[in-house]
Design a protein around this motif. Structure first.
Motif: not given
Length: 164
Positions: A5-11, A71-86
């Motif tokens: 959770k800490k690694l991926w900024n999961i709240e 570069k993509w200016e995401v708030t949380y690291r888990w959003e990167l996974i979401s973006i890749f899945l999209v």
């Protein structure tokens, strides 16, 4: 679990779906790559090669995440996974959507020059890719990212006056 959770900024716990889904998709892709390149290999060797490919792809993905996070200016690291899945699901979906549309329009390899057929297929697929990218991005909670991504892409290919 707290380390993940800490690694991926999961709240919130529901956000754990993205690392889990990303891992499952990466494992499946590793298996499919192994099966495609090593067709007549024993099952245990297939599993071993899948693990090696999984590890390699995981390292590559994490490296790419580090580069794209700023570069993509995401708030949380888990959003990167979401973006890749999209991106992954949109690429596959655009093929499934554009294929019946082309058939509905009466465009086939038999009644058209193969070169023209593939050019039309790519153009129609590209159009549906753009539409699906925003829609699937919305489903994954990344509408703003993909809407800005679309506007930037359309500006680059010369549609500035239609967006602004």
């Amino acid at each position: 679990m707290n380390k993940l959770k800490k690694l991926w900024n999961i709240e919130r716990n529901w956000q754990l779906i993205f690392p889990l889904l990303g891992t499952v998709v990466l494992a499946y892709a590793s298996y499919k790559l192994t099966a495609a390149f090593f067709k007549d290999v024993h099952v245990l060797l297939t599993i071993l090669l899948s693990c090696v490919i999984f590890y390699t792809l995981l390292k590559l993905t994490l490296f790419i995440f580090k580069k794209l996070e700023s570069k993509w200016e995401v708030t949380y690291r888990w959003e990167l996974i979401s973006i890749f899945l999209v991106f992954a699901s949109t690429g596959s979906s655009s093929i499934f959507v554009s294929r019946p549309i082309i058939k509905l329009m009466g465009i086939t390899k038999e009644n058209l020059n193969p070169f023209i057929y593939w050019v039309l297929y790519i153009i129609i697929g590209f159009i549906f890719y753009q539409i699906l990218l925003v829609f699937i991005g919305w489903l994954f909670g990344q509408f703003n990212f993909f809407w800005n991504f679309e506007k930037k892409m359309l500006r680059r290919i010369g549609f500035k006056r239609f967006i602004e």
